[in-house]
Motif scaffolding. Structure first.
Motif, short mmCIF file in Angstrom:
data_model
loop_
_atom_site.label_atom_id
_atom_site.label_comp_id
_atom_site.label_asym_id
_atom_site.label_seq_id
_atom_site.Cartn_x
_atom_site.Cartn_y
_atom_site.Cartn_z
N ARG A 83 66.38 45.82 42.63
CA ARG A 83 65.48 46.34 43.65
C ARG A 83 64.29 45.38 43.81
NH1 ARG A 83 63.15 52.39 43.45
NH2 ARG A 83 65.31 52.80 44.13
N HIS A 84 63.98 45.08 45.04
CA HIS A 84 62.86 44.18 45.34
C HIS A 84 61.89 44.92 46.24
CE1 HIS A 84 65.35 40.75 43.91
NE2 HIS A 84 66.34 41.42 44.48
N SER A 85 60.62 44.79 45.95
CA SER A 85 59.58 45.46 46.76
C SER A 85 58.67 44.39 47.37
CB SER A 85 58.76 46.42 45.91
OG SER A 85 58.06 45.73 44.91
N PHE A 86 58.26 44.65 48.62
CA PHE A 86 57.43 43.69 49.34
C PHE A 86 56.32 44.43 50.09
CE2 PHE A 86 61.69 41.87 49.09
CZ PHE A 86 61.44 40.59 48.62
N THR A 87 55.14 43.87 49.98
CA THR A 87 54.02 44.33 50.81
C THR A 87 53.65 43.29 51.86
OG1 THR A 87 52.44 43.44 49.19
CG2 THR A 87 53.04 45.77 48.98
N ASP A 88 54.20 42.08 51.71
CA ASP A 88 53.96 40.99 52.65
C ASP A 88 55.20 40.83 53.54
OD1 ASP A 88 53.46 38.71 54.07
OD2 ASP A 88 52.81 37.51 52.35
N PRO A 89 55.10 41.08 54.84
CA PRO A 89 56.28 40.99 55.71
C PRO A 89 56.88 39.58 55.79
CG PRO A 89 54.29 41.28 57.02
CD PRO A 89 53.89 41.50 55.59
N ILE A 90 56.06 38.56 55.62
CA ILE A 90 56.58 37.18 55.68
C ILE A 90 57.48 36.90 54.49
CG2 ILE A 90 55.92 34.74 55.66
CD1 ILE A 90 53.39 35.47 57.13
N LYS A 91 57.03 37.29 53.30
CA LYS A 91 57.85 37.10 52.11
C LYS A 91 59.12 37.95 52.19
CE LYS A 91 54.04 35.94 48.99
NZ LYS A 91 53.30 36.33 47.76
N ALA A 92 58.98 39.17 52.73
CA ALA A 92 60.16 40.03 52.88
C ALA A 92 61.17 39.41 53.85
CB ALA A 92 59.73 41.41 53.38
N ASP A 106 61.56 36.15 54.52
CA ASP A 106 62.18 34.99 53.86
C ASP A 106 63.28 35.44 52.90
OD1 ASP A 106 60.46 33.36 55.25
OD2 ASP A 106 58.99 33.20 53.62
N PHE A 107 63.03 36.53 52.17
CA PHE A 107 64.05 37.03 51.24
C PHE A 107 65.25 37.59 52.00
CE2 PHE A 107 65.88 40.62 48.91
CZ PHE A 107 66.34 39.97 47.77
N ALA A 108 64.99 38.33 53.09
CA ALA A 108 66.08 38.95 53.84
C ALA A 108 67.01 37.90 54.44
CB ALA A 108 65.50 39.84 54.94
N LEU A 109 66.47 36.75 54.83
CA LEU A 109 67.30 35.71 55.42
C LEU A 109 68.23 35.05 54.41
CD1 LEU A 109 64.70 34.02 57.82
CD2 LEU A 109 66.65 35.44 58.46
N THR A 110 67.98 35.26 53.12
CA THR A 110 68.87 34.70 52.09
C THR A 110 70.05 35.63 51.77
OG1 THR A 110 67.59 35.67 50.27
CG2 THR A 110 66.91 33.50 51.06
N LEU A 111 70.04 36.86 52.31
CA LEU A 111 71.08 37.83 51.99
C LEU A 111 72.34 37.57 52.83
CD1 LEU A 111 68.86 41.03 51.88
CD2 LEU A 111 69.73 39.73 49.93
N PRO A 112 73.52 37.97 52.33
CA PRO A 112 74.76 37.78 53.09
C PRO A 112 74.73 38.51 54.43
CG PRO A 112 75.22 38.34 50.81
CD PRO A 112 73.76 38.55 50.99
N GLY A 113 75.12 37.81 55.48
CA GLY A 113 75.19 38.41 56.81
C GLY A 113 73.88 38.34 57.56
N ALA A 114 72.80 37.81 56.95
CA ALA A 114 71.50 37.75 57.61
C ALA A 114 71.47 36.55 58.54
CB ALA A 114 70.37 37.65 56.59
N SER A 115 70.76 36.69 59.64
CA SER A 115 70.63 35.59 60.60
C SER A 115 69.34 35.78 61.37
CB SER A 115 71.81 35.55 61.55
OG SER A 115 71.59 34.57 62.57
N ALA A 116 68.62 34.67 61.55
CA ALA A 116 67.37 34.73 62.33
C ALA A 116 67.64 35.01 63.79
CB ALA A 116 66.60 33.42 62.18
N ALA A 117 68.91 34.78 64.25
CA ALA A 117 69.23 35.03 65.66
C ALA A 117 69.15 36.52 65.98
CB ALA A 117 70.63 34.51 65.96
N GLN A 118 69.17 37.39 64.97
CA GLN A 118 69.10 38.84 65.21
C GLN A 118 67.74 39.25 65.76
OE1 GLN A 118 69.94 40.20 61.31
NE2 GLN A 118 72.12 39.78 61.40
#
Length: 301
Positions: A276-285, A287-299
């Protein structure tokens, strides 16, 4: 006879020489007198010139002395004036320095007071935010209900019945108040105003939110597609809105669960390892989400 003639000739010659010598001496004497006269005239002229020069020198010297004396008096007056102004300015500077020192102390004291007041305002603001949030603990916002559906009906009874039918509740929830948001009625092509309701029981409010979260889409008997959300304060709404782009990315990620905890903490759990990962900074969140399988900035487009 011849001898007499010779003597006569010699006498005549001697007389002539004597006369010539006399004339010559007379001429020399005359010339000497003329030279003396010229020299006397030159001497008189020189004396006259020297006297005039001496008189002019004395006159000019006297004028220069008068001018120098006048300049000295003017300079002394100017120097006295400047000295007086300088003394006045020195007194002004000293008074300004004294006032500046006093003001510096006052400014330093005011700075400390401002810092303290800033801290106090922050404390009061946080308390006010907390009190407002607590006053909304039993509130819900219902969006999507078409304007005029509640016409000629009590808003509390209308919303209670709508929630019972839409969510499949056993009985209508107990509501204390129900009304539209306080803004001008929108036009026909604009989104309708949300309903703000206050549940009498906190447990009922939580049960309504759980049922709404489990349902993939809520549609009323009148065909309105509605949404049910907690009634957060404006500050909390702005904080939670910063994670909107991250949630768009997470929706299409494989093996990921996420939720936004109050007030604005994004929790991301990966099912593969259970971390489980917790984030209060949307920028860091993000960056982490883009490393997950199926993630894409085009979304985000």
């Amino acid at each position: 006879m011849a001898t007499q003639q010779k003597r006569a000739t010699a006498n005549a010659t001697a007389k002539a020489k004597s006369s010539a010598n006399a004339n010559k001496a007379q001429d020399q004497e005359t010339r000497g007198e003329s030279s003396d006269t010229i020299l006397d005239a030159i001497r008189c002229l020189r004396d006259d010139l020297l006297k005039r020069m001496d008189d002019n020198a004395k006159t000019q010297s006297l004028e220069l002395k008068q001018q120098i004396s006048q300049l000295r008096e003017e300079l002394m007056s100017s120097i006295e004036h400047v000295s007086s102004r300088t003394r006045s300015l020195e007194g002004t500077v000293e008074s300004l320095q004294s006032a500046c020192n006093g003001h510096s102390d006052i400014i330093a004291e005011l700075g400390e007071q401002v810092k303290q007041l800033t801290r106090d305002v922050k404390v009061v603001s946080d308390k006010n935010e907390d009190l407002e949030a607590r006053s909304r603990r039993c509130n819900l916002r219902i969006t999507g209900v078409k304007e005029g559906r509640e016409a000629k009906k009590a808003p509390v009874a209308f919303i209670a019945g709508l929630l019972k039918v839409t969510l499949g509740l056993d009985s209508p929830p107990t509501l204390d108040r129900s009304h539209r948001t306080l803004r001008e009625r929108p036009g026909d092509e604009e989104p309708p105003r949300a309903f703000v309701i206050k549940c009498h029981y906190f447990q009922e409010k939580e049960a309504i939110l759980r049922k709404a979260a489990k349902a993939k889409g809520l549609t009323t008997p009148d065909g309105d597609k509605i949404g049910i959300h907690p009634d957060y304060t404006q500050a909390v709404v702005k904080q939670r809105a910063t994670f909107r782009d991250v949630k768009k990315i997470l929706r299409d990620c494989d093996g990921v669960e996420y939720r936004l905890r109050y007030p604005a903490v994004l929790l991301i759990t990966t099912k593969s390892n259970g971390q489980r990962h917790s984030f209060t900074d949307p920028i860091k969140a993000k960056d982490f989400a883009l490393t997950l399988p199926g993630a894409s900035a085009a979304q985000l487009d």
